[in-house]
Scaffold this motif. Structure first.
Motif, PDB file in Angstrom:
ATOM      1  N   THR A 135       0.889  -1.238   0.181  1.00 26.74           N
ATOM      2  CA  THR A 135      -0.062   0.169  -0.198  1.00 26.74           C
ATOM      3  C   THR A 135       0.892   1.297   0.097  1.00 26.74           C
ATOM      4  O   THR A 135       1.903   1.311   0.782  1.00 26.74           O
ATOM      5  CB  THR A 135      -0.895   0.081   1.263  1.00 26.74           C
ATOM      6  OG1 THR A 135      -1.835  -1.098   1.165  1.00 26.74           O
ATOM      7  CG2 THR A 135      -1.965   1.225   1.300  1.00 26.74           C
TER       8      THR A 135
ATOM      9  N   ARG B 205      -4.736  -4.725   2.874  1.00 27.61           N
ATOM     10  CA  ARG B 205      -4.388  -4.023   1.562  1.00 27.61           C
ATOM     11  C   ARG B 205      -5.712  -3.347   1.120  1.00 27.61           C
ATOM     12  O   ARG B 205      -5.905  -3.124   0.127  1.00 27.61           O
ATOM     13  CB  ARG B 205      -4.272  -5.036   0.602  1.00 27.61           C
ATOM     14  CG  ARG B 205      -2.960  -6.050   1.124  1.00 27.61           C
ATOM     15  CD  ARG B 205      -1.525  -5.447   0.701  1.00 27.61           C
ATOM     16  NE  ARG B 205      -0.710  -6.771   1.221  1.00 27.61           N
ATOM     17  CZ  ARG B 205      -0.676  -7.328   0.646  1.00 27.61           C
ATOM     18  NH1 ARG B 205      -0.905  -7.780  -0.595  1.00 27.61           N
ATOM     19  NH2 ARG B 205       0.817  -8.499   1.177  1.00 27.61           N
TER      20      ARG B 205
ATOM     21  N   GLN C 163      -5.516  -0.331  -1.637  1.00 27.40           N
ATOM     22  CA  GLN C 163      -5.414  -0.678  -2.733  1.00 27.40           C
ATOM     23  C   GLN C 163      -6.641  -1.266  -3.400  1.00 27.40           C
ATOM     24  O   GLN C 163      -6.899  -0.621  -4.653  1.00 27.40           O
ATOM     25  CB  GLN C 163      -4.291  -2.147  -2.836  1.00 27.40           C
ATOM     26  CG  GLN C 163      -3.040  -1.785  -2.789  1.00 27.40           C
ATOM     27  CD  GLN C 163      -2.287  -3.074  -2.839  1.00 27.40           C
ATOM     28  OE1 GLN C 163      -2.869  -4.273  -2.756  1.00 27.40           O
ATOM     29  NE2 GLN C 163      -0.953  -2.860  -3.376  1.00 27.40           N
TER      30      GLN C 163
ATOM     31  N   THR D  82      -1.352   4.459  -5.838  1.00 27.40           N
ATOM     32  CA  THR D  82      -1.024   2.738  -5.708  1.00 27.40           C
ATOM     33  C   THR D  82      -1.336   2.459  -6.944  1.00 27.40           C
ATOM     34  O   THR D  82      -0.734   1.309  -7.223  1.00 27.40           O
ATOM     35  CB  THR D  82      -2.236   2.231  -4.645  1.00 27.40           C
ATOM     36  OG1 THR D  82      -3.572   2.648  -5.219  1.00 27.40           O
ATOM     37  CG2 THR D  82      -1.845   2.685  -3.319  1.00 27.40           C
TER      38      THR D  82
END
Length: 531
Positions: free
Chosen positions: A6, A99, A102, A19
């Motif tokens: 990330t 995550r 993302q 990202t």
């Protein structure tokens, strides 16, 4: 395979978050099952219209190859104990949460929704992965069933995976729809060959990449990219089961093709979802609920509300409160939680929304809020729109708009509200608002819809993962979530072991005598309360 870490919450390029780097996109697109020299297709970012990703296009031969790899991998995966599959899903659960930035960036970049709406998809996948990880053994394990003859027939129900499941997922909820159905299919021991919508394929590929990082054996989940007109036939011809989310027209064709092949299919299709506001509803809460029901993901949600039926006695007060709230919504593009309504996803969707509203206005509908595109904000933005005076000759009266548009109607009483709500070929989701919960539930039971929420828009029923979710009528067949959501990916098998004595007379007893004895036994079992 590891996913890129990330990155901080800053932007790069034409309005893309940091990202979403070229190397990250290249990593994701390399996971597509396609030939090295495959043709390419470019997707665009809804917020800006700028190029986003360059994706390889799969051919029918690529689909065939993906199924071949999946069938080989599925045999070992099916033999993997449920306890080991559970560990993979729970690790995946943790990775999705860790995550999530993302995932949120990707969903916003390729779908155009707000971060708040994208976050609900992360929540959904966390709940679904945990639920099936921890409940699959209960659903899939061997079960004793009552035998034909008490004490003498030992009967067991077993569950076997279908084999390789085709999942065709849409663009509007790119993480939820790509992953939730796949999670259940994988947990049941199947392999999956998936075709996500090309526009939002990056999110699906991200999800698959994390599942492999969590320990899924290579080949069990394959991803192909392409138009249904090109690879749809290969997906159908090789599938052991079809899971489709999309339009009713396409769903009908898939159902026909599945029938031809004698395979199962689960279809979540269109909707023209109603919300009923009874005269005893809390007007302020119902107005808040209407905003939550009509405008998430810019109305591009299969369970969002497009028809609003309000009791005559409170109509004016409710409409005023609803309009006030709608006009205060902040529209825009932001990779944070600062806006309320995002962009539509495709030019085609903007065209549909514009045509529906313009047609209604030309035929006499009144715009109470919104009613126009906002090119000053970006190429695909459209204001949250409330209409009244909508009549059956207007396209949006009965046809799904799939945008931030709702029509308000008046109802005389409960019977009138239910009659109007049920006056549709669809039956996916509905919402009922009443101060009296028991009354609201009673009205809900009369609405022709697969899920009905009382004093809530759609999240209560959708988030109740232990209960089935799906549509009636033209809204589809089959269910996701709950026992139905995983058992549909299995073949039930009955194993019955007959001991000592069967249904035919033993040696030394005539058929007539045996029939008399058996008849007497059946009468005794009924009198004794046997089921």
């Amino acid at each position: 395979m590891a996913t890129a870490p990330t990155a901080p919450r800053t932007s790069r390029g034409p309005g893309l978050p940091v990202t979403v780097t070229p190397s990250f996109l290249q990593h994701l697109t390399s996971r597509v099952s396609a030939a090295p020299n495959a043709a390419r297709v470019t997707t665009t970012a809804p917020y800006t219209g700028a190029p986003l990703a360059d994706l390889p296009v799969s051919t029918p031969e690529d689909v065939e190859a993906a199924f071949a790899r999946a069938r080989t991998a599925q045999k070992a995966w099916a033999a993997t104990p449920i306890a080991e599959r559970k560990k993979v899903l729970l690790r995946y659960h943790d990775l999705v949460l860790a995550r999530q930035d993302q995932a949120l960036d990707l969903m916003q970049a390729e779908n155009g929704k707000t971060r708040r709406d994208a976050f609900l998809e992360v929540v959904d996948i966390g709940i679904v992965s945990r639920y099936y990880a921890r409940n699959a053994a209960k659903y899939l394990g061997p079960k004793r069933r009552r035998g034909a003859i008490p004490l003498l027939t030992h009967t067991t129900e077993l569950r076997h995976p279908k084999g390789v499941v085709t999942v065709i997922s849409p663009w509007n909820y790119p993480l939820s729809m790509a992953a939730s159905d796949t999670i259940a299919a994988l947990m049941a021991g199947n392999a999956v060959v998936q075709k996500p919508d090309t526009q939002t394929a990056l999110t699906a590929l991200w999800s698959m990449d994390l599942m492999y990082e969590a320990g899924l054996p290579e080949g069990v989940w394959q991803m192909v990219i392409g138009r249904g007109s090109s690879i749809g036939g290969a997906l159908m011809d090789n599938a052991d089961y079809m899971m489709f989310t999309g339009s009713t027209a396409t769903g009908r064709q898939i159902a026909a093709d599945a029938g031809r092949r004698l395979i199962g299919a689960s279809l979540e299709l269109g909707g023209k979802n109603p919300m009923i506001v009874l005269e005893d509803a809390d007007i302020e809460k119902a107005a808040d609920g209407a905003v939550a029901a009509c405008f998430p993901s810019a109305g591009q949600l299969c369970v969002s509300v497009e028809r609003l039926y309000v009791a005559e006695s409170i109509r004016d007060a409710f409409v005023a409160a609803f309009v006030t709230r709608t006009e205060k919504l902040k529209i825009g593009a932001a990779y944070d939680y600062s806006v309320d309504v995002g962009s539509l996803t495709t030019p085609a969707q903007l065209k549909t929304v514009t045509e529906h509203v313009d047609d209604a206005v030309a035929k006499g509908a009144t715009v109470l809020a919104g009613g126009k595109a906002r090119p000053d904000l970006g190429p695909l933005f459209y204001e949250p729109t409330i209409l009244t005076d909508v009549t059956p000759d207007m396209t949006l009266h009965s046809h799904e708009t799939f945008g931030p548009v709702v029509s308000v109607y008046t109802c005389r009483d409960v019977d009138d509200a239910v009659t109007q709500a049920n006056a549709t070929a669809y039956g996916l989701n509905a919402s009922v608002w009443s101060h009296n919960g028991a009354r609201g539930r009673a009205v809900a039971a009369r609405v022709h819809a697969g899920t009905v929420n009382v004093n809530e828009a759609f999240a209560a029923a959708w988030g109740s993962i232990d209960a089935p979710m799906g549509g009636m009528g033209d809204s589809g067949l089959g269910r996701r979530h709950g026992a139905d959501g995983i058992l549909k990916y299995t073949e039930p098998q009955t194993v019955a072991h007959q001991r000592v004595q069967g249904f035919y007379p033993p040696s030394g007893i005539s058929p007539e005598t045996w029939a008399s004895l058996f008849t007497g036994a059946l009468k005794v079992m009924k009198a004794a309360g046997f089921r």
